[in-house]
Design a protein around this motif. Structure first.
Motif, PDB file in Angstrom:
ATOM      1  N   LYS A  57       2.214 -24.913  20.533  1.00 13.52           N
ATOM      2  CA  LYS A  57       2.044 -23.647  21.234  1.00 13.52           C
ATOM      3  C   LYS A  57       0.577 -23.433  21.593  1.00 13.52           C
ATOM      4  O   LYS A  57      -0.332 -23.957  20.944  1.00 13.52           O
ATOM      5  CB  LYS A  57       2.515 -22.493  20.354  1.00 13.52           C
ATOM      6  CG  LYS A  57       4.017 -22.469  20.095  1.00 13.52           C
ATOM      7  CD  LYS A  57       4.390 -21.279  19.219  1.00 13.52           C
ATOM      8  CE  LYS A  57       5.890 -21.252  18.959  1.00 13.52           C
ATOM      9  NZ  LYS A  57       6.264 -20.111  18.078  1.00 13.52           N
TER      10      LYS A  57
ATOM     11  N   GLN B 243      15.150 -28.954  19.052  1.00 12.58           N
ATOM     12  CA  GLN B 243      15.325 -27.865  18.082  1.00 12.58           C
ATOM     13  C   GLN B 243      16.679 -27.984  17.391  1.00 12.58           C
ATOM     14  O   GLN B 243      16.789 -27.808  16.172  1.00 12.58           O
ATOM     15  CB  GLN B 243      15.208 -26.512  18.789  1.00 12.58           C
ATOM     16  CG  GLN B 243      15.287 -25.317  17.840  1.00 12.58           C
ATOM     17  CD  GLN B 243      15.162 -23.999  18.577  1.00 12.58           C
ATOM     18  OE1 GLN B 243      14.998 -23.964  19.784  1.00 12.58           O
ATOM     19  NE2 GLN B 243      15.246 -22.905  17.829  1.00 12.58           N
TER      20      GLN B 243
ATOM     21  N   PHE C 190       8.422 -27.991  16.351  1.00 14.60           N
ATOM     22  CA  PHE C 190       7.572 -27.908  17.544  1.00 14.60           C
ATOM     23  C   PHE C 190       6.211 -27.354  17.137  1.00 14.60           C
ATOM     24  O   PHE C 190       6.124 -26.296  16.500  1.00 14.60           O
ATOM     25  CB  PHE C 190       8.235 -27.001  18.588  1.00 14.60           C
ATOM     26  CG  PHE C 190       7.379 -26.716  19.790  1.00 14.60           C
ATOM     27  CD1 PHE C 190       6.972 -27.748  20.625  1.00 14.60           C
ATOM     28  CD2 PHE C 190       6.969 -25.422  20.075  1.00 14.60           C
ATOM     29  CE1 PHE C 190       6.178 -27.494  21.729  1.00 14.60           C
ATOM     30  CE2 PHE C 190       6.175 -25.162  21.181  1.00 14.60           C
ATOM     31  CZ  PHE C 190       5.781 -26.197  22.006  1.00 14.60           C
TER      32      PHE C 190
ATOM     33  N   PRO D 125       8.514 -26.443  24.224  1.00 15.78           N
ATOM     34  CA  PRO D 125       9.626 -25.951  23.410  1.00 15.78           C
ATOM     35  C   PRO D 125      10.958 -26.478  23.936  1.00 15.78           C
ATOM     36  O   PRO D 125      11.412 -26.083  25.005  1.00 15.78           O
ATOM     37  CB  PRO D 125       9.526 -24.427  23.551  1.00 15.78           C
ATOM     38  CG  PRO D 125       8.752 -24.200  24.804  1.00 15.78           C
ATOM     39  CD  PRO D 125       7.818 -25.348  24.940  1.00 15.78           C
TER      40      PRO D 125
ATOM     41  N   ASP E   5       3.705 -21.380  26.256  1.00 21.29           N
ATOM     42  CA  ASP E   5       4.174 -22.732  26.551  1.00 21.29           C
ATOM     43  C   ASP E   5       3.069 -23.426  27.349  1.00 21.29           C
ATOM     44  O   ASP E   5       2.823 -23.099  28.515  1.00 21.29           O
ATOM     45  CB  ASP E   5       5.479 -22.647  27.348  1.00 21.29           C
ATOM     46  CG  ASP E   5       6.048 -24.014  27.725  1.00 21.29           C
ATOM     47  OD1 ASP E   5       5.318 -25.013  27.635  1.00 21.29           O
ATOM     48  OD2 ASP E   5       7.217 -24.061  28.146  1.00 21.29           O
TER      49      ASP E   5
END
Length: 755
Positions: free
Chosen positions: A146, A137, A143, A132, A152
C-alpha cells in the motif's frame, strides 16, 4: 528522411561520376560493331563529359527518387510499428519512491518532459502482487504494497502516467518464477516442477527460486486470472512478460509433466534435459499457453499491447524454453524489448544486430533493454549514451532498467544525468494504443501433425488433429474431410469464455450416428495456431444410432473423441473452423497421408504457389450462401468420376460422384439401383472385384479388395434414396497414394501422386 535522401543522392552521384566521367589511364577505348577500337583523345572525352553533365544529373535525381521508393521496410510499416519505444521499468526497488503520491506525480511529469512515452510498473514479483488482488487474497497470500496514504500504488502510477500522455503497461516480472518459501509455493507444492534429481530450485538474478509448472492447468489458470484481473481492474494499456515467462531447461521432471509427456508421446521424458524433442515439446507447451493467454487478453481488450522483454533468442530457446521468435511470427507479440545488459559496446552491438532482432523490427515495435544501473553496480552516463546511440542508429526503441538508477543511483550528479537523458530524446514521440490492431502470422503456410491415435477411445485407423477448445488441454480429434464443423464432448472445454446460443442442434453422420448438443462460440487453437475469432462448436451431450444403421459408432461402447469437420459444403452451423484461421492460413489446406505406416501424417495449412506444385486440379460446384457461414460454399463431391469394378456387367460411363474423406475407414461404392450395380450384390467386395476409380487426367486410383479395415476393405451398397446414380468414397486408404489439396477460395481439389 531528408538526411536519407541527400546521403543517397551523394552516393549515387559519386557512383555515376566514377563510372561515367573518370577516364582510365587518360584514354578510353570505344568498341564498335566492326570490333575495331578507336582511341578517344582526352580532350574529346572531357567535351563529351561536359555535354552529358546535365543529362546525367537528371538521371541521378530520378534514380534517387526511385531508390527512395524502395526505402527500408520501417518507412513502409503501419502506424503502430512506427511508434518508437522510449520506456523505463518501475521495479520493486522503486516502490519506496512510488508509495508517495507526490513522488509519483513528479516522476511521471519528469519522464514526460524528458520525452519518455512508456512506463512498465511491476505487478507480480517474488510471489506477491504489487496491487490489491482478490485472487491472491482468496488464496491467503498477504498484500504488503500500500501507499503511504493506504492508496493502490499501481492505480496511482497508471492514472498519473495517463495524465501525462504516457502508456502504462503492467509488468509480470516473475512470470512462472516464485520463491520456494513463499505462501504460494508452500500452499501448492503440486504446482511446482523440478529437475530430474528432484531439485526444486535454481539460481537466478533474484536469488534462489522455484518454478511453477507452466504445463499444469491450475498454474495456467492462476497466471491467466492475475493477468485478466490487471487488464480489467485498471483497464491497462497492455501487459508485459519477460524472460521469466519460461522454464529452465533442466526442469520438467515432476510427476504431472512426466505423465503428460508419456501420454502424448508414448515414452517417458529422456534423461537428457537438452534432448531436442524434449526441448521442443516443452517450448511448444509454453507457446500454446501464451497463444491462449493472448487470445484471452485480446477478447477483453482488443487493442491492449501484449509486450515481451526476453533474453536473446538462442539463450531463450535452448536454456529457458522460451521460443519467443515463434511468438512474434505467430502474431501474439505486439512489441518486444530484448534485454541486452552489457558493458562492452562491441558485445552490445553484436547482440542488437542479431538476425532475430532484424526480423522482429520489420514486424512490430522493437526496442533494446539498456541497463541504467544497479544499487551495487552503477552505470556511467557515457556508457548509456553510447548504447543509446548505437540502438537509435539501427532504428530500435529503448527500455531502461530501472527508474531509480536513471539519476538517483548513479556515479554522476542527478542534474547532470537528467540533462544527458534530455539530450537522448530531444523530440516528443507519444504512443497511441488505438492503432494497435490485431496481427496475423508472418508466415503463409504451416505444417501440423496428423496423429494416428485419438485422445479418447480407439479406432482402427484415422487421422487426428490436436485441437484446444476454450483454452482447454489439447485433444487429438478425428480429422474429417467429409463433414463440416467442430463437435466435441463437454469435457474437452477449458475455462475461457464461451458464448452460448441456447440452440440445440442435431447432426447425422454417414455411419448413422446422431450427435445432439448445444451450439456455442468459443476460441479454438489448432496446434499453435489460434482462430482469428471465436468459432461455432457443437457440445455433444447425446449420441445414438438411426434405425437404418443400428451398428453405428454410438453403439461401440467407446467414448466420443470429437470430430473436426473441414469440408466446405456446410448445410448449417457449425461451419468448417479452418475458415477462421488468420491470414493466408484460411485459404485452404493439403492432407499428406502416412502411406499406411504408423507415422504421423501432415496437415499443411495455407496454400501457396510453392506447395501447390505438382497437383492436378478438379473443380467443385459453387453453392448458394447460407446465413452465418463465412466464405464460399462448395459441393465437394467431384463429378465425372469413372468407376470400374471387376465382375460388374454395367457400362462405365464416367458419371459418378466422389468425395475424398479421411474419416471413412473403408472404401464404399453406393449405387442408386441394382441395375446400375449389374451382377454385384451389396456387401464386402472380394479380391476378384478389383476397383478402379479415376478422373481423366487428374488421378487414377486402383485397389484389390481384401479384409484389412482401413487399407483394402471395400463395401458396396444399393440405396434408392441416394442422390447420385453412382457415389464413391474411397476411404482413408486413398490418402496413402495421393496427397489431396482443398482450395476454398477457387473451389478446386488437387491430387498429387505419392509415387
Amino acid at each position: 528522411m531528408t538526411t536519407q535522401f541527400w546521403e543517397k543522392s551523394r552516393e549515387m552521384n559519386t557512383t555515376l561520376t566514377n563510372l561515367l566521367f573518370k577516364p582510365v589511364n587518360r584514354r578510353v577505348q570505344l568498341r564498335v560493331a566492326s570490333q575495331q577500337t578507336w582511341p578517344l583523345i582526352p580532350q574529346a572525352w572531357w567535351l563529351l563529359k561536359k555535354r552529358l553533365l546535365p543529362l546525367l544529373c537528371l538521371i541521378s535525381f530520378f534514380a534517387v527518387l526511385q531508390l527512395n521508393s524502395f526505402a527500408p521496410a520501417v518507412a513502409q510499416l503501419p502506424p503502430q510499428l512506427r511508434q518508437e519505444i522510449r520506456g523505463v521499468w518501475l521495479s520493486g526497488n522503486d516502490f519506496s519512491v512510488f508509495r508517495d503520491r507526490s513522488q509519483v506525480l513528479a516522476a511521471m511529469s519528469q519522464l514526460r518532459q524528458l520525452n519518455f512515452n512508456t512506463v512498465y510498473p511491476v505487478v507480480w514479483n517474488d510471489g506477491y502482487t504489487q496491487y490489491p488482488s482478490a485472487i491472491t487474497q482468496k488464496m491467503g497470500i498477504p498484500f504488503f504494497f500500500k501507499g503511504t496514504d493506504g492508496q493502490d500504488v499501481i492505480a496511482d502510477i497508471i492514472t498519473q502516467a495517463r495524465r501525462q500522455g504516457l502508456l502504462a503497461i503492467p509488468w509480470f516480472e516473475f512470470g512462472f518464477m516464485v520463491p520456494l518459501t513463499s505462501e504460494l509455493a508452500s500452499s501448492h507444492p503440486d504446482w511446482l516442477t523440478q529437475m530430474r534429481d528432484g531439485t526444486q530450485t535454481s539460481i537466478s538474478a533474484a536469488g534462489e527460486v522455484a518454478w511453477l509448472n507452466p504445463f499444469h492447468p491450475e498454474v495456467q489458470k492462476f497466471i491467466r486470472e492475475l493477468v485478466m484481473e490487471v487488464i480489467t481492474q485498471y483497464d491497462a494499456d497492455g501487459v508485459q512478460f519477460d524472460d521469466h515467462m519460461s522454464l529452465p531447461v533442466d526442469f520438467g521432471y515432476d510427476k504431472y509433466t512426466i505423465s503428460l509427456y508419456t501420454q502424448e508421446t508414448g515414452n517417458p521424458p529422456p534423461p537428457n534435459p537438452q534432448a531436442q524433442a524434449w526441448i521442443k515439446w516443452r517450448a511448444d507447451k509454453i507457446t500454446a499457453f501464451m497463444v491462449d493467454l493472448h487470445q484471452t487478453v485480446k477478447a477483453r481488450k482488443p487493442n491492449a499491447i501484449f509486450s515481451l522483454a526476453p533474453n536473446y533468442y538462442d539463450f531463450s530457446y535452448k536454456i529457458q524454453l522460451q521460443d519467443w521468435l515463434n511468438w512474434v511470427r505467430l502474431g501474439i507479440v505486439d512489441e518486444l524489448i530484448m534485454q541486452v545488459y552489457r558493458n562492452d559496446l562491441k558485445s552490445f552491438i553484436a547482440q542488437i544486430t542479431r538476425p532475430e532482432i532484424l526480423e522482429t523490427q520489420q514486424i512490430i515495435p522493437t526496442g533494446i533493454g539498456i541497463m541504467a544501473g544497479l544499487r551495487n553496480r552503477p552505470v556511467s552516463i557515457p556508457q548509456i549514451q553510447s548504447q543509446v546511440e548505437a540502438t537509435q542508429q539501427r532504428g530500435l526503441g529503448i527500455g531502461f532498467f530501472y527508474y531509480e538508477s536513471l539519476w538517483d543511483i548513479a556515479p554522476e550528479p542527478a542534474a547532470q544525468r537528467q540533462s544527458a537523458f534530455a539530450a537522448l530524446f530531444p523530440n516528443s514521440a507519444l504512443r497511441d494504443i488505438s492503432q494497435n490492431t490485431p496481427r496475423k502470422p508472418t508466415f503463409d503456410t504451416i505444417s501440423l501433425p496428423l496423429y494416428t491415435k485419438p485422445s479418447l477411445g480407439q479406432r482402427v485407423r484415422g487421422y487426428f488433429l490436436e485441437v484446444a477448445i476454450a483454452n482447454g488441454q489439447p485433444r487429438r480429434i478425428l480429422f474429417d474431410t467429409g463433414s463440416a464443423g467442430l463437435r466435441v464432448p463437454k469435457e474437452f472445454l477449458g475455462n475461457a469464455p464461451i458464448r452460448t446460443t441456447g440452440q440445440n442442434i442435431k447432426e447425422v453422420l454417414s455411419d448413422g450416428t446422431i450427435l445432439e448438443g448445444e451450439l456455442v462460440y468459443t476460441n479454438v487453437r489448432f496446434g499453435l495456431i489460434p482462430t482469428a475469432e471465436p468459432v461455432p462448436v457443437q457440445i455433444v451431450t447425446s449420441r445414438q444410432c438411426t434405425a437404418q444403421k443400428p451398428k453405428c459408432s454410438a453403439n461401440t461402447g467407446l467414448p466420443f473423441s470429437g470430430i473436426v469437420g473441414v469440408n466446405y459444403f456446410e448445410k448449417s452451423l457449425p461451419y468448417n473452423p479452418l475458415r477462421k484461421l488468420p491470414g493466408n492460413l484460411s485459404n485452404g489446406f493439403i492432407v499428406i497421408g502416412n502411406g499406411g505406416s504408423n507415422n504421423n501424417g501432415s496437415l499443411l495449412l495455407g496454400l501457396t504457389a510453392e506447395n501447390q506444385a505438382g497437383f492436378k486440379m478438379a473443380s467443385w460446384s459453387q453453392q448458394p450462401e447460407i446465413n452465418n457461414v463465412p466464405g464460399n460454399r462448395w459441393d465437394s463431391r467431384l463429378g465425372k468420376v469413372c468407376l470400374t469394378i471387376a465382375g460388374n456387367s454395367a457400362k462405365n460411363s464416367c458419371n459418378g460422384r466422389m468425395i475424398a474423406d479421411t474419416a471413412t475407414i473403408n472404401g464404399l461404392t453406393e449405387f442408386k439401383s441394382a441395375s446400375t450395380a449389374g451382377k454385384l450384390k451389396p456387401g464386402v467386395l472380394g479380391s476378384a472385384n478389383a476397383v478402379k476409380v479415376a478422373i481423366n487426367s487428374i488421378f487414377d486410383y486402383s485397389l484389390i479388395p481384401g479384409t484389412r479395415d482401413g487399407f483394402n476393405r471395400w463395401n458396396l451398397s444399393i440405396s434408392p434414396q441416394a442422390e447420385p446414380t453412382i457415389f464413391v468414397n474411397p476411404g482413408i486408404a486413398f490418402f496413402d497414394k495421393y496427397d489431396v489439396l482443398f482450395d476454398q477460395v477457387n473451389g478446386k481439389q488437387g491430387f498429387r501422386s505419392r509415387r
